[in-house]
Design a protein around this motif. Structure first.
Motif, PDB file in Angstrom:
ATOM      1  N   MET A 119       0.576  -0.987  -0.435  1.00 35.09           N
ATOM      2  CA  MET A 119      -0.082   0.304   0.011  1.00 35.09           C
ATOM      3  C   MET A 119       0.906   1.492  -0.621  1.00 35.09           C
ATOM      4  O   MET A 119       0.207   2.284  -0.547  1.00 35.09           O
ATOM      5  CB  MET A 119      -0.517   0.266   1.413  1.00 35.09           C
ATOM      6  CG  MET A 119      -2.134  -1.194   1.090  1.00 35.09           C
ATOM      7  SD  MET A 119      -3.264  -1.311   2.299  1.00 35.09           S
ATOM      8  CE  MET A 119      -3.703   0.528   3.180  1.00 35.09           C
ATOM      9  N   MET A 120       1.356   1.537  -0.033  1.00 37.32           N
ATOM     10  CA  MET A 120       3.340   2.089   1.218  1.00 37.32           C
ATOM     11  C   MET A 120       3.080   3.479  -0.411  1.00 37.32           C
ATOM     12  O   MET A 120       3.048   4.522  -0.478  1.00 37.32           O
ATOM     13  CB  MET A 120       4.386   2.263   1.275  1.00 37.32           C
ATOM     14  CG  MET A 120       5.041   3.358   1.174  1.00 37.32           C
ATOM     15  SD  MET A 120       4.147   4.149   2.653  1.00 37.32           S
ATOM     16  CE  MET A 120       4.234   2.686   3.817  1.00 37.32           C
ATOM     17  N   PRO A 121       3.427   2.833  -1.648  1.00 36.81           N
ATOM     18  CA  PRO A 121       3.540   3.594  -3.126  1.00 36.81           C
ATOM     19  C   PRO A 121       2.379   4.182  -3.412  1.00 36.81           C
ATOM     20  O   PRO A 121       2.339   5.365  -4.355  1.00 36.81           O
ATOM     21  CB  PRO A 121       3.481   2.509  -4.456  1.00 36.81           C
ATOM     22  CG  PRO A 121       4.056   1.397  -3.520  1.00 36.81           C
ATOM     23  CD  PRO A 121       4.103   1.321  -2.512  1.00 36.81           C
ATOM     24  N   THR A 122       0.866   3.869  -2.960  1.00 37.02           N
ATOM     25  CA  THR A 122      -0.329   4.809  -3.292  1.00 37.02           C
ATOM     26  C   THR A 122      -0.313   5.568  -1.892  1.00 37.02           C
ATOM     27  O   THR A 122      -0.712   6.436  -2.928  1.00 37.02           O
ATOM     28  CB  THR A 122      -1.439   3.679  -3.286  1.00 37.02           C
ATOM     29  OG1 THR A 122      -1.575   2.311  -4.353  1.00 37.02           O
ATOM     30  CG2 THR A 122      -2.447   4.492  -3.980  1.00 37.02           C
ATOM     31  N   LEU A 123      -0.178   5.131  -0.861  1.00 35.43           N
ATOM     32  CA  LEU A 123       0.010   6.130   0.063  1.00 35.43           C
ATOM     33  C   LEU A 123       0.899   7.527  -0.655  1.00 35.43           C
ATOM     34  O   LEU A 123       0.215   8.671  -0.083  1.00 35.43           O
ATOM     35  CB  LEU A 123       0.325   5.677   1.049  1.00 35.43           C
ATOM     36  CG  LEU A 123      -0.328   4.392   1.845  1.00 35.43           C
ATOM     37  CD1 LEU A 123      -0.052   4.113   3.458  1.00 35.43           C
ATOM     38  CD2 LEU A 123      -2.262   4.916   1.932  1.00 35.43           C
ATOM     39  N   ILE A 130     -10.047  12.565  -8.287  1.00 35.96           N
ATOM     40  CA  ILE A 130     -10.272  12.853  -6.802  1.00 35.96           C
ATOM     41  C   ILE A 130      -9.905  10.959  -6.884  1.00 35.96           C
ATOM     42  O   ILE A 130      -9.737  10.307  -6.545  1.00 35.96           O
ATOM     43  CB  ILE A 130     -10.580  13.654  -6.421  1.00 35.96           C
ATOM     44  CG1 ILE A 130      -9.731  14.961  -6.248  1.00 35.96           C
ATOM     45  CG2 ILE A 130     -11.034  13.374  -4.856  1.00 35.96           C
ATOM     46  CD1 ILE A 130     -10.647  16.053  -5.746  1.00 35.96           C
ATOM     47  N   VAL A 131     -11.638  11.174  -8.259  1.00 27.93           N
ATOM     48  CA  VAL A 131     -12.306  10.045  -7.449  1.00 27.93           C
ATOM     49  C   VAL A 131     -11.062   8.868  -8.164  1.00 27.93           C
ATOM     50  O   VAL A 131     -11.052   7.080  -7.196  1.00 27.93           O
ATOM     51  CB  VAL A 131     -13.321  10.076  -8.953  1.00 27.93           C
ATOM     52  CG1 VAL A 131     -13.579   8.775  -9.353  1.00 27.93           C
ATOM     53  CG2 VAL A 131     -14.338  10.400  -8.413  1.00 27.93           C
ATOM     54  N   ILE A 132     -10.315   8.898  -9.222  1.00 25.92           N
ATOM     55  CA  ILE A 132      -9.450   7.326  -9.702  1.00 25.92           C
ATOM     56  C   ILE A 132      -8.636   7.516  -8.731  1.00 25.92           C
ATOM     57  O   ILE A 132      -8.144   6.639  -8.424  1.00 25.92           O
ATOM     58  CB  ILE A 132      -8.753   8.392 -11.258  1.00 25.92           C
ATOM     59  CG1 ILE A 132     -10.011   7.990 -12.493  1.00 25.92           C
ATOM     60  CG2 ILE A 132      -7.548   7.267 -11.078  1.00 25.92           C
ATOM     61  CD1 ILE A 132     -10.032   7.407 -12.654  1.00 25.92           C
ATOM     62  N   MET A 133      -7.777   8.750  -7.897  1.00 25.47           N
ATOM     63  CA  MET A 133      -7.058   8.295  -6.566  1.00 25.47           C
ATOM     64  C   MET A 133      -7.676   7.126  -5.693  1.00 25.47           C
ATOM     65  O   MET A 133      -7.174   6.263  -5.419  1.00 25.47           O
ATOM     66  CB  MET A 133      -6.682  10.040  -5.838  1.00 25.47           C
ATOM     67  CG  MET A 133      -5.671  10.419  -6.680  1.00 25.47           C
ATOM     68  SD  MET A 133      -4.245   9.137  -7.463  1.00 25.47           S
ATOM     69  CE  MET A 133      -3.451   8.825  -5.737  1.00 25.47           C
ATOM     70  N   PHE A 134      -8.889   7.484  -5.537  1.00 24.33           N
ATOM     71  CA  PHE A 134      -9.308   6.715  -4.266  1.00 24.33           C
ATOM     72  C   PHE A 134      -9.649   5.292  -5.007  1.00 24.33           C
ATOM     73  O   PHE A 134      -9.438   4.342  -4.531  1.00 24.33           O
ATOM     74  CB  PHE A 134     -11.058   7.575  -4.027  1.00 24.33           C
ATOM     75  CG  PHE A 134     -10.784   7.993  -2.865  1.00 24.33           C
ATOM     76  CD1 PHE A 134      -9.314   9.066  -2.467  1.00 24.33           C
ATOM     77  CD2 PHE A 134     -11.835   9.010  -2.770  1.00 24.33           C
ATOM     78  CE1 PHE A 134      -9.144   9.801  -1.811  1.00 24.33           C
ATOM     79  CE2 PHE A 134     -11.694  10.873  -1.970  1.00 24.33           C
ATOM     80  CZ  PHE A 134     -10.078  11.044  -1.642  1.00 24.33           C
ATOM     81  N   LEU A 135      -9.985   5.425  -6.002  1.00 21.87           N
ATOM     82  CA  LEU A 135     -10.384   4.187  -6.529  1.00 21.87           C
ATOM     83  C   LEU A 135      -8.945   2.874  -6.579  1.00 21.87           C
ATOM     84  O   LEU A 135      -8.736   1.898  -6.031  1.00 21.87           O
ATOM     85  CB  LEU A 135     -10.470   4.419  -8.334  1.00 21.87           C
ATOM     86  CG  LEU A 135     -11.925   4.993  -8.231  1.00 21.87           C
ATOM     87  CD1 LEU A 135     -12.586   4.681  -9.686  1.00 21.87           C
ATOM     88  CD2 LEU A 135     -13.697   4.085  -7.626  1.00 21.87           C
ATOM     89  N   ILE A 136      -7.871   4.239  -7.230  1.00 17.08           N
ATOM     90  CA  ILE A 136      -6.579   2.775  -7.324  1.00 17.08           C
ATOM     91  C   ILE A 136      -6.523   3.403  -5.485  1.00 17.08           C
ATOM     92  O   ILE A 136      -5.653   1.322  -5.621  1.00 17.08           O
ATOM     93  CB  ILE A 136      -5.591   3.526  -7.785  1.00 17.08           C
ATOM     94  CG1 ILE A 136      -5.474   4.641  -8.941  1.00 17.08           C
ATOM     95  CG2 ILE A 136      -4.178   3.450  -7.240  1.00 17.08           C
ATOM     96  CD1 ILE A 136      -4.929   5.398  -9.956  1.00 17.08           C
ATOM     97  N   ALA A 137      -6.712   3.584  -4.463  1.00 15.52           N
ATOM     98  CA  ALA A 137      -6.429   2.854  -2.920  1.00 15.52           C
ATOM     99  C   ALA A 137      -6.872   2.046  -2.597  1.00 15.52           C
ATOM    100  O   ALA A 137      -6.377   1.154  -2.238  1.00 15.52           O
ATOM    101  CB  ALA A 137      -6.205   4.588  -2.202  1.00 15.52           C
ATOM    102  N   ALA A 138      -8.276   2.222  -3.124  1.00 15.62           N
ATOM    103  CA  ALA A 138      -9.201   0.977  -2.684  1.00 15.62           C
ATOM    104  C   ALA A 138      -8.591  -0.260  -3.655  1.00 15.62           C
ATOM    105  O   ALA A 138      -8.369  -1.357  -2.827  1.00 15.62           O
ATOM    106  CB  ALA A 138     -10.503   1.395  -3.283  1.00 15.62           C
ATOM    107  N   ALA A 139      -8.508  -0.043  -4.906  1.00 19.55           N
ATOM    108  CA  ALA A 139      -7.442  -1.728  -5.749  1.00 19.55           C
ATOM    109  C   ALA A 139      -6.458  -2.172  -5.029  1.00 19.55           C
ATOM    110  O   ALA A 139      -6.431  -3.665  -5.304  1.00 19.55           O
ATOM    111  CB  ALA A 139      -7.945  -1.415  -6.863  1.00 19.55           C
ATOM    112  N   SER A 140      -5.431  -1.119  -4.737  1.00 21.20           N
ATOM    113  CA  SER A 140      -4.411  -2.141  -3.999  1.00 21.20           C
ATOM    114  C   SER A 140      -4.352  -2.321  -2.862  1.00 21.20           C
ATOM    115  O   SER A 140      -3.821  -3.665  -2.650  1.00 21.20           O
ATOM    116  CB  SER A 140      -3.562  -0.163  -3.587  1.00 21.20           C
ATOM    117  OG  SER A 140      -3.066   0.585  -5.866  1.00 21.20           O
TER     118      SER A 140
END
Length: 264
Positions: free
Chosen positions: A186-190, A223-233
């Motif tokens: 999760m660290m790269p996305t965070l 913003i939507v894309i970032m949250f989707l990426i965070a959830a999927a990661s």
């Protein structure tokens, strides 16, 4: 706002910038010249190819055209996630593909159906780019999670064996390694979320602005894309770690380190 079209001559000029990498490799004796050349050629060939494919897909815009393409993208992403890391084991490719597929498709479905409310769902203008961005980040998270899980278990074998010998369950023995693995995935996305908009402008947002979209609208999409990426990661990493755990620990609470082998 005028959109500035790029010619093949412009691409040729931009490609000369890769010579900077080659010069640095030669000066520092990094021996990366062949890898740089191969990476540059693959970048050009793959992007030009997908450009023609997407043009054809956008022209037909039918589910039986879009679905095979996104399935191929998912399989390639799963294969790429399995091809990294220090160790390998039986079932690694399957676990990688399943983790990438489940997490990416689930989160993309939420984005298309619930957030963006795209009708029909297979609208290639939305479905393919959004899934592609999610897949790219999820495969990195899955790869890092599996790699850290196997590294932690291999390096702490004595501790794992001691916990099992004292009557601990297989989850108690693997819990510390699993926590480190999920954190690594999760660290790269965070890190990306921490500096987005201040240090870096993400690709989707930049592309929309260059195409003439208003910055405010581009920001909302990003913003939507970032949250989707965070959830999927996060989902992909957890899934990959649990599947790896199940591969390396038997139902009888035995640690099967012999299933791990170093990658050539």
């Amino acid at each position: 706002m005028n959109y500035q079209s790029l010619s093949y001559a412009d691409l040729a000029i931009a490609s000369t910038l890769i010579l900077i990498n080659g010069v640095l490799s030669l000066l520092l004796k990094l021996q990366l010249e062949r890898q740089l050349l191969l990476a540059a050629v693959r970048t050009v060939v793959q992007l030009l190819a997908i450009g023609y494919v997407l043009g054809w897909v956008f022209h037909f815009a039918q589910w039986y055209v879009v679905l095979p393409l996104v399935l191929a993208m998912t399989l390639v992403a799963g294969h790429a996630a399995a091809g990294r890391g220090k160790h390998r084991h039986h079932g690694l490719l399957t676990d990688s593909v399943v983790s990438v597929w489940l997490s990416s498709w689930l989160v993309t479905a939420v984005g298309l159906f619930v957030v963006l409310r795209i009708r029909p769902w297979y609208e290639p203008q939305y479905a393919i780019p959004i899934l592609g961005m999610i897949l790219g980040n999820t495969l990195t998270a899955v790869s890092l999670g599996i790699d850290r899980m196997t590294r932690e278990l291999s390096s702490s074998r004595a501790v794992v064996d001691m916990i099992l010998a004292l009557g601990g369950t297989r989850w108690e023995a693997a819990r510390a390694a699993a926590a480190q693995a999920v954190k690594a995935g999760m660290m790269p996305t965070l890190n990306q979320m921490t500096v987005v908009g201040i240090v870096s402008l993400p690709g989707m947002m930049t592309g929309q602005i260059l195409a003439g979209q208003s910055p405010a609208e581009a920001v909302r999409y990003q913003i939507v894309i970032m949250f989707l990426i965070a959830a999927a990661s996060a989902l992909g990493t957890v899934c990959a770690v649990l599947l790896t755990f199940n591969r390396l620990f038997s139902p009888a609470h035995q640690f099967m380190l012999h299933k791990l082998s170093p990658r050539p």
